[in-house]
Design an enzyme around this catalytic site. Structure first.
Site, PDB file in Angstrom:
ATOM      1  N   SER A  51      50.702  52.299  66.747  1.00 12.20           N
ATOM      2  CA  SER A  51      49.618  52.778  67.618  1.00 12.20           C
ATOM      3  C   SER A  51      50.243  53.366  68.872  1.00 12.20           C
ATOM      4  O   SER A  51      51.340  52.959  69.280  1.00 12.20           O
ATOM      5  CB  SER A  51      48.729  51.590  68.008  1.00 12.20           C
ATOM      6  OG  SER A  51      47.863  51.953  69.056  1.00 12.20           O
ATOM      7  N   GLY A 104      38.526  52.496  56.774  1.00 14.48           N
ATOM      8  CA  GLY A 104      39.317  53.210  57.786  1.00 14.48           C
ATOM      9  C   GLY A 104      40.511  54.003  57.283  1.00 14.48           C
ATOM     10  O   GLY A 104      40.441  54.715  56.271  1.00 14.48           O
ATOM     11  N   SER A 113      40.458  48.629  52.476  1.00 14.28           N
ATOM     12  CA  SER A 113      39.004  48.432  52.298  1.00 14.28           C
ATOM     13  C   SER A 113      38.204  49.394  53.167  1.00 14.28           C
ATOM     14  O   SER A 113      37.067  49.747  52.813  1.00 14.28           O
ATOM     15  CB  SER A 113      38.614  46.984  52.614  1.00 14.28           C
ATOM     16  OG  SER A 113      38.881  46.698  53.970  1.00 14.28           O
ATOM     17  N   TYR A 142      47.296  42.837  70.979  1.00 15.53           N
ATOM     18  CA  TYR A 142      47.393  44.007  70.097  1.00 15.53           C
ATOM     19  C   TYR A 142      48.593  44.882  70.497  1.00 15.53           C
ATOM     20  O   TYR A 142      49.404  45.277  69.656  1.00 15.53           O
ATOM     21  CB  TYR A 142      46.093  44.806  70.157  1.00 15.53           C
ATOM     22  CG  TYR A 142      46.059  46.001  69.240  1.00 15.53           C
ATOM     23  CD1 TYR A 142      45.811  45.847  67.879  1.00 15.53           C
ATOM     24  CD2 TYR A 142      46.286  47.290  69.725  1.00 15.53           C
ATOM     25  CE1 TYR A 142      45.780  46.943  67.031  1.00 15.53           C
ATOM     26  CE2 TYR A 142      46.254  48.382  68.885  1.00 15.53           C
ATOM     27  CZ  TYR A 142      45.995  48.205  67.538  1.00 15.53           C
ATOM     28  OH  TYR A 142      45.981  49.312  66.696  1.00 15.53           O
ATOM     29  N   LEU A 172      52.337  52.074  47.577  1.00 15.33           N
ATOM     30  CA  LEU A 172      51.574  50.853  47.866  1.00 15.33           C
ATOM     31  C   LEU A 172      51.080  50.946  49.311  1.00 15.33           C
ATOM     32  O   LEU A 172      51.874  51.198  50.235  1.00 15.33           O
ATOM     33  CB  LEU A 172      52.474  49.619  47.698  1.00 15.33           C
ATOM     34  CG  LEU A 172      51.927  48.287  48.223  1.00 15.33           C
ATOM     35  CD1 LEU A 172      50.631  47.888  47.514  1.00 15.33           C
ATOM     36  CD2 LEU A 172      52.984  47.184  48.068  1.00 15.33           C
ATOM     37  N   ILE A 173      49.775  50.744  49.480  1.00 14.72           N
ATOM     38  CA  ILE A 173      49.169  50.813  50.825  1.00 14.72           C
ATOM     39  C   ILE A 173      48.468  49.491  51.081  1.00 14.72           C
ATOM     40  O   ILE A 173      47.769  48.966  50.207  1.00 14.72           O
ATOM     41  CB  ILE A 173      48.124  51.955  50.906  1.00 14.72           C
ATOM     42  CG1 ILE A 173      48.725  53.264  50.395  1.00 14.72           C
ATOM     43  CG2 ILE A 173      47.602  52.124  52.330  1.00 14.72           C
ATOM     44  CD1 ILE A 173      47.682  54.348  50.123  1.00 14.72           C
ATOM     45  N   GLY A 229      45.659  47.130  53.292  1.00 14.86           N
ATOM     46  CA  GLY A 229      44.441  47.255  54.110  1.00 14.86           C
ATOM     47  C   GLY A 229      43.629  48.498  53.810  1.00 14.86           C
ATOM     48  O   GLY A 229      43.329  49.293  54.711  1.00 14.86           O
TER      49      GLY A 229
HETATM   50  N1  LIG Z   1      41.291  52.833  64.815  1.00 13.65           N
HETATM   51  C1  LIG Z   1      42.175  53.116  65.775  1.00 13.65           C
HETATM   52  O1  LIG Z   1      41.811  53.624  66.846  1.00 13.65           O
HETATM   53  C2  LIG Z   1      43.621  52.833  65.564  1.00 13.65           C
HETATM   54  C3  LIG Z   1      44.535  53.380  66.480  1.00 13.65           C
HETATM   55  C4  LIG Z   1      45.885  53.128  66.323  1.00 13.65           C
HETATM   56  C5  LIG Z   1      46.317  52.358  65.267  1.00 13.65           C
HETATM   57  N2  LIG Z   1      45.428  51.832  64.376  1.00 13.65           N
HETATM   58  C6  LIG Z   1      45.947  51.015  63.285  1.00 13.65           C
HETATM   59  O2  LIG Z   1      45.542  51.551  62.054  1.00 13.65           O
HETATM   60  C7  LIG Z   1      45.543  50.515  61.073  1.00 13.65           C
HETATM   61  C8  LIG Z   1      44.239  50.595  60.297  1.00 13.65           C
HETATM   62  O3  LIG Z   1      43.171  50.315  61.193  1.00 13.65           O
HETATM   63  P1  LIG Z   1      41.741  50.995  61.088  1.00 13.65           P
HETATM   64  O4  LIG Z   1      41.452  51.595  62.405  1.00 13.65           O
HETATM   65  O5  LIG Z   1      41.645  51.808  59.866  1.00 13.65           O
HETATM   66  O6  LIG Z   1      40.826  49.672  61.013  1.00 13.65           O
HETATM   67  P2  LIG Z   1      39.979  49.018  59.836  1.00 13.65           P
HETATM   68  O7  LIG Z   1      39.029  50.002  59.281  1.00 13.65           O
HETATM   69  O8  LIG Z   1      39.465  47.738  60.397  1.00 13.65           O
HETATM   70  O9  LIG Z   1      41.086  48.714  58.724  1.00 13.65           O
HETATM   71  C9  LIG Z   1      41.968  47.634  58.820  1.00 13.65           C
HETATM   72  C10 LIG Z   1      42.301  47.205  57.424  1.00 13.65           C
HETATM   73  O10 LIG Z   1      43.258  46.139  57.498  1.00 13.65           O
HETATM   74  C11 LIG Z   1      42.769  45.125  56.642  1.00 13.65           C
HETATM   75  N3  LIG Z   1      43.334  43.815  56.942  1.00 13.65           N
HETATM   76  C12 LIG Z   1      43.158  43.051  58.036  1.00 13.65           C
HETATM   77  N4  LIG Z   1      43.828  41.891  57.906  1.00 13.65           N
HETATM   78  C13 LIG Z   1      44.437  41.945  56.681  1.00 13.65           C
HETATM   79  C14 LIG Z   1      45.258  41.063  55.951  1.00 13.65           C
HETATM   80  N5  LIG Z   1      45.590  39.846  56.428  1.00 13.65           N
HETATM   81  N6  LIG Z   1      45.724  41.453  54.750  1.00 13.65           N
HETATM   82  C15 LIG Z   1      45.385  42.656  54.233  1.00 13.65           C
HETATM   83  N7  LIG Z   1      44.592  43.529  54.854  1.00 13.65           N
HETATM   84  C16 LIG Z   1      44.121  43.167  56.069  1.00 13.65           C
HETATM   85  C17 LIG Z   1      41.272  45.172  56.779  1.00 13.65           C
HETATM   86  O11 LIG Z   1      40.662  44.454  55.736  1.00 13.65           O
HETATM   87  P3  LIG Z   1      39.227  43.732  55.880  1.00 13.65           P
HETATM   88  O12 LIG Z   1      38.227  44.776  55.511  1.00 13.65           O
HETATM   89  O13 LIG Z   1      39.320  42.618  54.895  1.00 13.65           O
HETATM   90  O14 LIG Z   1      39.088  43.277  57.308  1.00 13.65           O
HETATM   91  C18 LIG Z   1      41.081  46.680  56.681  1.00 13.65           C
HETATM   92  O15 LIG Z   1      41.166  47.104  55.340  1.00 13.65           O
HETATM   93  C19 LIG Z   1      45.741  49.202  61.835  1.00 13.65           C
HETATM   94  O16 LIG Z   1      47.074  48.793  61.715  1.00 13.65           O
HETATM   95  C20 LIG Z   1      45.411  49.585  63.270  1.00 13.65           C
HETATM   96  O17 LIG Z   1      46.067  48.769  64.198  1.00 13.65           O
HETATM   97  C21 LIG Z   1      44.079  52.062  64.499  1.00 13.65           C
END
Ligand SMILES: NC(=O)c1ccc[n+]([C@@H]2O[C@H](COP(=O)([O-])OP(=O)(O)OC[C@H]3O[C@@H](n4cnc5c(N)ncnc54)[C@H](OP(=O)(O)O)[C@@H]3O)[C@@H](O)[C@H]2O)c1
Length: 294
Positions: free
Chosen positions: A137, A12, A10, A150, A5-6, A8
């Site tokens: 992160s 990234g 949609s 954050y 189960l993963i 979020g």
């Molecule tokens: N990108 C980076 O540089 C980076 C670095 C370190 C860690 N991270 C971590 O990696 C994870 C994924 O982030 P990402 O970079 O892939 O960003 P992303 O593309 O914005 O993906 C975030 C996902 O979380 C979902 N989400 C947000 N609120 C939610 C909720 N209440 N219930 C269920 N899903 C929810 C979003 O859905 P919606 O489409 O509906 O908004 C989206 O599917 C996060 O935890 C982030 O903090 C990212």
């Protein structure tokens, strides 16, 4: 078959992880808060030739998490792997971040993960099998200025994961922290820009200047998915997995700095002073226009 189960998925990292684990032969329950946003994942699954179950799960809603997990347990009898990936990046300098934003970020990034863990843990404990991956992160270990909500949410996730790992090891359940540096995903486009005319304008401008250079040494969503998959499959597990050259460099260099040096970077009088200090401490030249590594 392995049931994963993963949250979020949609966009990234979550989307990439769903595809990766499905390619590895898992039955993937790819969850998202809004099923109308499932088209990119469905298209990626079709392109990869894999099947994925797309389910609704909003990590901030108790009933949503409970129902989603209950449905999987009813169909499959178990959840082998939970990947807590859902996250948001909101908030600026602490003074300019409302308590509401602090609460929203904690509710998603921290309590959202806790909610999902509590939903799957009883089953994992009874079967004495399971792996919980928390996507944290680098900023949970090396907080940066201008992003206190954050960073605090990820630091909380780090602490709780470490406690949990020791609590559940007696039940043969593994806990993993995945700590990416910069990953170019839609998370940044979703971010609101700080208010114009802010007393923290220097800080925001300098933080923004870091991006192009850090992207060069950062990683992709697929790189992170690869680390998540390897952390799940390995026979020699670790608690923490850094992702990206940027994360490795910054963590190592920050460990060699004093806290006072770190704080003093916030007092740089000019952008040039900041770029020089950043290069001295982190070995990365972030000066716009000059891409020569120092
Ligand atoms: N990108 C980076 O540089 C980076 C670095 C370190 C860690 N991270 C971590 O990696 C994870 C994924 O982030 P990402 O970079 O892939 O960003 P992303 O593309 O914005 O993906 C975030 C996902 O979380 C979902 N989400 C947000 N609120 C939610 C909720 N209440 N219930 C269920 N899903 C929810 C979003 O859905 P919606 O489409 O509906 O908004 C989206 O599917 C996060 O935890 C982030 O903090 C990212």
């Amino acid at each position: 078959m392995t049931i994963s189960l993963i949250t979020g998925t949609s966009t990234g990292i979550g989307l990439a992880t769903a595809i990766r684990l499905a390619k590895d032969g898992h039955r993937v329950y790819a969850s998202m808060r809004d099923l109308e946003r499932s088209a990119p994942l469905r298209a990626a699954a079709e392109a990869a030739g894999v099947e994925i179950e797309v389910v609704a799960l909003d990590v901030v809603v108790d009933d949503s998490v409970r129902d989603a997990v209950a449905n999987i347990l009813e169909r499959e009898g178990r959840v082998d792997n939970l990947v807590n990936n859902a996250g948001i990046d909101e908030g600026d300098a602490l003074e300019e971040t409302s308590l509401g934003t602090f609460r929203a970020v904690m509710e998603t990034n921290f309590h959202g993960a806790i909610r999902c863990i509590q939903a799957v843990l009883p089953g994992m404990r009874t079967r004495r099998k399971g792996c919980i991956v928390n996507v944290s992160s680098l900023m949970g270990r090396v907080p940066s200025s201008g992003a206190s909500a954050y960073c605090a949410s990820k630091a909380a996730l780090e602490a709780a994961s470490e406690s949990l790992a020791a609590e559940v090891s007696a039940f043969d359940i593994r806990v993993v922290l995945v700590e990416p540096g910069l990953v170019l995903t839609p998370i940044f486009a979703k971010r609101r820009l700080p208010a114009a005319g802010s007393p923290y304008a220097d800080l925001y401008r300098r933080s923004l200047a870091l991006f192009p250079k850090l992207i060069e040494s950062g990683s992709t969503a697929e790189d992170t998915a690869d680390v998540i998959a390897r952390a799940i499959h390995t026979s020699e597990p670790h608690l923490r997995y850094l992702v990206g050259r940027d994360a490795e460099t910054i963590l190592a260099k920050r460990a060699r700095m004093t806290d006072e040096d770190f704080v003093a970077m916030g007092r740089c009088e000019s952008d040039e002073d900041f770029y020089v200090a950043f290069a001295r401490h982190f070995g990365i030249d972030v000066r716009p226009g000059d891409r020569t590594a120092s």
